[in-house]
Design a protein around this motif. Sequence first.
Motif, short mmCIF file in Angstrom:
data_model
loop_
_atom_site.label_atom_id
_atom_site.label_comp_id
_atom_site.label_asym_id
_atom_site.label_seq_id
_atom_site.Cartn_x
_atom_site.Cartn_y
_atom_site.Cartn_z
N SER A 55 -7.50 -11.85 -8.76
CA SER A 55 -7.27 -11.12 -10.01
C SER A 55 -5.90 -11.55 -10.56
N VAL A 56 -5.51 -10.99 -11.69
CA VAL A 56 -4.19 -11.29 -12.25
C VAL A 56 -3.07 -10.79 -11.34
N ALA A 57 -3.40 -9.92 -10.39
CA ALA A 57 -2.39 -9.38 -9.47
C ALA A 57 -2.48 -10.03 -8.08
N ASP A 58 -3.23 -11.11 -7.95
CA ASP A 58 -3.32 -11.81 -6.67
C ASP A 58 -1.93 -12.33 -6.30
N GLY A 59 -1.44 -11.98 -5.13
CA GLY A 59 -0.13 -12.41 -4.67
C GLY A 59 1.00 -11.48 -5.07
N ALA A 60 0.71 -10.44 -5.82
CA ALA A 60 1.75 -9.49 -6.23
C ALA A 60 2.22 -8.68 -5.02
N THR A 61 3.44 -8.18 -5.12
CA THR A 61 3.96 -7.28 -4.10
C THR A 61 3.73 -5.84 -4.55
N LEU A 62 3.72 -4.94 -3.59
CA LEU A 62 3.49 -3.53 -3.87
C LEU A 62 4.72 -2.73 -3.49
N ASP A 63 5.18 -1.92 -4.41
CA ASP A 63 6.29 -1.00 -4.16
C ASP A 63 5.73 0.41 -4.37
N ILE A 64 5.98 1.30 -3.41
CA ILE A 64 5.48 2.67 -3.50
C ILE A 64 6.67 3.62 -3.48
N VAL A 65 6.71 4.50 -4.48
CA VAL A 65 7.74 5.52 -4.58
C VAL A 65 7.05 6.87 -4.39
N THR A 66 7.48 7.63 -3.39
CA THR A 66 6.91 8.95 -3.14
C THR A 66 7.77 9.99 -3.86
N MET A 67 7.10 10.81 -4.66
CA MET A 67 7.78 11.84 -5.43
C MET A 67 7.48 13.21 -4.82
N PRO A 68 8.50 14.06 -4.65
CA PRO A 68 8.24 15.39 -4.11
C PRO A 68 7.44 16.22 -5.11
N GLY A 69 6.73 17.19 -4.58
CA GLY A 69 6.04 18.13 -5.44
C GLY A 69 7.02 19.16 -5.97
#
Length: 113
Positions: A55-69
């Motif tokens: 896909s257009v995101a093949d090879g992309a890196t993933l960043d995850i930000v967890t937000m408190p409730g």
Amino acid sequence: MHELSLLEGVLSIIEDNADTQGYTSVKKVCLEIGALSCVEPEALRFGFDIVMKNSVADGATLDIVTMPGQAICQQCGCETKVFELHTPCPDCQSFSLDIQSGLEMRVRDLIVN
């Protein structure tokens, strides 16, 4: 594992925006995940490359930000951050918290070419 279907939704958002915004590849995807969303960040990381392949995101890196409730106590009106469901109010110890946020997941940022 519902994270794979969530990632398929993320890919759909990315590809729809690639068409409208005119980018051809994605270098980085940043997801914002609410702490109360029941989404497992490690499962997202595990499935990310698989779902994004070819896909257009093949090879992309993933960043995850967890937000408190965020919650408001229905008994005393205290506003508080929560990281788990069924958390007592820090002021009155009531379990009558009205969840305001923290259940969502969204694409926060894309770095594209």
